[in-house]
Design a protein around this motif. Structure first.
Motif, short mmCIF file in Angstrom:
data_model
loop_
_atom_site.label_atom_id
_atom_site.label_comp_id
_atom_site.label_asym_id
_atom_site.label_seq_id
_atom_site.Cartn_x
_atom_site.Cartn_y
_atom_site.Cartn_z
N ALA A 145 0.84 -1.20 0.00
CA ALA A 145 0.00 0.00 0.00
C ALA A 145 0.87 1.25 0.00
O ALA A 145 2.02 1.23 0.44
CB ALA A 145 -0.92 0.00 1.22
N GLY A 146 0.30 2.34 -0.48
CA GLY A 146 0.97 3.63 -0.42
C GLY A 146 0.53 4.38 0.83
O GLY A 146 0.57 3.86 1.93
N ILE A 147 0.04 5.59 0.64
CA ILE A 147 -0.43 6.40 1.76
C ILE A 147 -1.81 5.91 2.21
O ILE A 147 -2.72 5.77 1.40
CB ILE A 147 -0.50 7.88 1.35
N VAL A 148 -1.95 5.64 3.49
CA VAL A 148 -3.21 5.18 4.06
C VAL A 148 -3.94 6.38 4.67
O VAL A 148 -3.37 7.09 5.51
CB VAL A 148 -2.99 4.10 5.13
N THR A 177 5.44 15.01 -6.45
CA THR A 177 5.53 13.55 -6.54
C THR A 177 4.14 12.94 -6.59
O THR A 177 3.24 13.33 -5.84
CB THR A 177 6.29 12.98 -5.33
N ARG A 178 3.95 11.96 -7.46
CA ARG A 178 2.65 11.29 -7.60
C ARG A 178 2.55 10.13 -6.62
O ARG A 178 3.49 9.35 -6.44
CB ARG A 178 2.46 10.76 -9.02
N ILE A 179 1.36 10.00 -5.99
CA ILE A 179 1.10 8.87 -5.10
C ILE A 179 -0.32 8.38 -5.31
O ILE A 179 -1.14 9.07 -5.92
CB ILE A 179 1.32 9.22 -3.59
N LEU A 213 -2.65 11.05 -7.40
CA LEU A 213 -2.55 12.48 -7.12
C LEU A 213 -1.12 12.86 -6.76
O LEU A 213 -0.34 12.01 -6.33
CB LEU A 213 -3.47 12.87 -5.95
N THR A 214 -0.80 14.14 -6.89
CA THR A 214 0.45 14.64 -6.32
C THR A 214 0.15 15.04 -4.87
O THR A 214 -1.01 15.20 -4.47
CB THR A 214 0.97 15.87 -7.07
N TYR A 215 1.21 15.20 -4.08
CA TYR A 215 1.00 15.64 -2.70
C TYR A 215 0.30 17.00 -2.67
O TYR A 215 -0.54 17.27 -1.80
CB TYR A 215 2.35 15.74 -1.96
N LYS A 216 0.63 17.86 -3.63
CA LYS A 216 -0.02 19.16 -3.70
C LYS A 216 -1.51 19.01 -3.93
O LYS A 216 -2.34 19.68 -3.29
CB LYS A 216 0.60 20.01 -4.81
N GLU A 217 -1.89 18.12 -4.86
CA GLU A 217 -3.31 17.90 -5.14
C GLU A 217 -4.03 17.33 -3.93
O GLU A 217 -5.19 17.67 -3.67
CB GLU A 217 -3.45 16.95 -6.34
N MET A 218 -3.35 16.48 -3.16
CA MET A 218 -3.97 15.94 -1.95
C MET A 218 -4.26 17.05 -0.95
O MET A 218 -5.34 17.10 -0.34
CB MET A 218 -3.06 14.89 -1.32
N LEU A 219 -3.30 17.97 -0.79
CA LEU A 219 -3.49 19.09 0.14
C LEU A 219 -4.61 20.00 -0.33
O LEU A 219 -5.44 20.46 0.47
CB LEU A 219 -2.18 19.87 0.28
N VAL A 270 2.90 4.53 -6.92
CA VAL A 270 1.70 4.25 -7.72
C VAL A 270 1.58 2.75 -7.90
O VAL A 270 2.54 2.07 -8.25
CB VAL A 270 1.77 4.95 -9.09
N ALA A 271 0.38 2.22 -7.67
CA ALA A 271 0.16 0.78 -7.73
C ALA A 271 0.16 0.25 -9.15
O ALA A 271 -0.35 0.90 -10.07
CB ALA A 271 -1.18 0.44 -7.05
#
Length: 477
Positions: A145-148, A177-179, A213-219, A270-271
């Motif tokens: 998994a990536g970010i939970v 960075t994409r996650i 998403l990128t970290y920026k997009e998540m924020l 990315v999975a």
């Protein structure tokens, strides 16, 4: 099935345990300290508990051998910035030695997505653990998994801290960075879905939500959901060390975790496509849905577990060595007040810290918390997981709960702020309906004693005001 759940008191373990019990499984919880397994009385009756530290050689004589499956949820990233990978490898090797003495059929390991050639130390360690576990005498299933994202998860709490506190953010370039984040509910569904499923034996699967998403997009998405205005200004010159300090001071994360997180944030997570969703018939929810569901839990005070309650998010690693408050060679401040309504006062004690504050001089506590962050300590930002419940092992601002027994009317805290010594804070109500508040300090050398005496004027006002207000005021929450 008889299932061994390692890391049972961790963030994921505490979410997975109810799922296993609800489906009729017999669960053995493996923890380093059984006093840190915060279960209600009904759940306690349904599980068995074994104490084991897989980072050390395991004596398997007294451990169950007739297990059918095991979950490997042991991680050490928050405990060190240098040798956590060695600890994780050692734990996996010792785990395999134990499994070799059992009848286990399947082991399920929650790892991280490792699809780039160049990996961070954290992700390299996860991959190494996976390789070690594949050498065990069982069928291994690995979920990567990536970010939970979920109430109490480290990723969610960091995003929450950043967005809620900083309307304007000068951020490093890793925000591009994409996650691929995944909701905690989906992680649990996948972890349970692969159990005893022979189509998943000896295979590794990437798991993620539908959004990349990128970290920026998540924020930005978080801020939109919360109705917050957020401006992000990326800068290309922020070094990893500076990024770690930035994350440490703005959020509630520890410095060790901040260093390891920043190291991993440069990696794209990315999975890869696989057929696990079809095998298990699971459709993960979106990032926005995960954020909304997290706040539903928070608003209802239903946060089951939080990463902040992990011992590695603080100063100590073993509660047992501090549970006995020393009597000799210590400096003490003891105050006693007779109370008219012990039950009400007990509720006040159990509501201390976090949003409720410390009943007197909260601005002074905040100044002390800020100073602690400057010195590299945990500060006040950890708050508390639940506004009404306190369990042994919980983080409580810059304290750690050593003992919480509401029936016996006693709460004992140990200081995890930076100090030239060790400090305890205890509240108890005796049979005479007296509230006894005791601050104990065991100094380390002459600097410790000088610190104590320098703080005496503040102690006089703070501790006197605190016990007075605890004995009189109604709980704030």
């Amino acid at each position: 099935m008889k299932i061994l759940l390692t890391g049972a008191n961790g963030y994921i373990g505490m979410r997975l345990l109810p799922e296993l019990l609800q489906n009729g499984h017999e669960v053995i919880c493996a923890v380093r300290d059984k006093n840190r397994l915060p279960l209600d009385p009904e759940t306690t009756k349904k599980v068995s508990v074994v104490e084991v530290d897989f980072a050390k050689e395991v004596n398997t004589d007294n451990f169950p051998k007739d297990i059918d499956a095991a979950y490997y949820l042991i991680h050490s990233m928050s405990s060190s910035t240098t040798d956590f990978d060695e600890m994780e490898a050692r734990s996996a090797i010792n785990f395999n030695k134990y499994m070799a003495t059992t009848s286990v059929k399947q082991v399920i390991y929650l790892s991280g997505i490792v699809n780039q050639e160049e990996l961070s130390k954290h992700l390299s360690s996860r991959k190494k653990v996976e390789e070690i576990l594949y050498k065990g005498n069982y069928n291994l299933t690995v979920l990567r998994a990536g970010i939970v994202v979920g109430s109490g998860s480290s990723s969610f709490e960091i995003i929450r801290d950043l967005c809620e506190k900083l309307p304007i953010m000068i951020a490093p370039k890793w925000l591009k960075t994409r996650i691929q984040p995944i909701a905690i509910r989906d992680v649990i569904n996948f972890l349970y879905g692969v159990l005893d499923n022979d189509r998943c034996f000896n295979q590794s699967f990437d798991i993620g939500g539908p959004d990349i998403l990128t970290y920026k997009e998540m924020l930005m998405k978080y801020s939109k959901i919360r109705g917050l205005k957020l401006w992000i200004i990326p800068v290309p010159i922020m070094s990893p060390r500076l990024s770690s300090y930035w994350l440490y001071f703005v959020t509630s994360t520890s410095y060790k975790l901040a260093v390891n997180l920043v190291d991993s944030m440069k990696m794209e997570v990315v999975a890869k496509n696989n057929n696990l969703q079809e095998i298990l018939n699971i459709q993960p929810i979106t990032y926005e849905e995960a954020i909304k569901k997290a706040f539903e839990k928070i608003e209802q005070n239903l946060v089951v577990s939080s990463w902040k309650d992990s011992l590695v998010a603080g100063r100590i690693t073993n509660l047992k060595q501090y549970i006995q408050v020393p009597k000799y060679g210590c400096l003490k401040d003891e105050k006693v007040v007779e109370v008219e309504n012990p039950e009400m006062v007990l509720e006040n004690i159990w509501a201390i810290g976090g949003e409720n504050g410390w009943y007197y001089g909260n601005y002074l506590w905040k100044i002390r918390g800020f100073a602690d962050r400057l010195l590299g300590g945990v500060g006040l930002r950890r708050g508390r997981t639940d506004p009404k419940k306190i369990n042994t092992g919980d983080a409580l601002d810059f304290w750690r709960v050593l003992y919480a027994d509401k029936e016996n009317k006693r709460l004992l805290l140990f200081a995890e702020m930076k100090l030239p010594g060790e400090a305890w804070l205890e509240f108890c109500i005796n049979e005479k309906n007296e509230l006894i508040q005791t601050a104990t300090f065991r100094s380390k050398g002459i600097w410790g004693r000088l610190y104590w005496y320098a703080m005496l004027p503040f102690h006089y006002f703070i501790f006197d005001g605190m016990i007075r207000n605890i004995s009189k005021t109604q709980p704030k929450a």
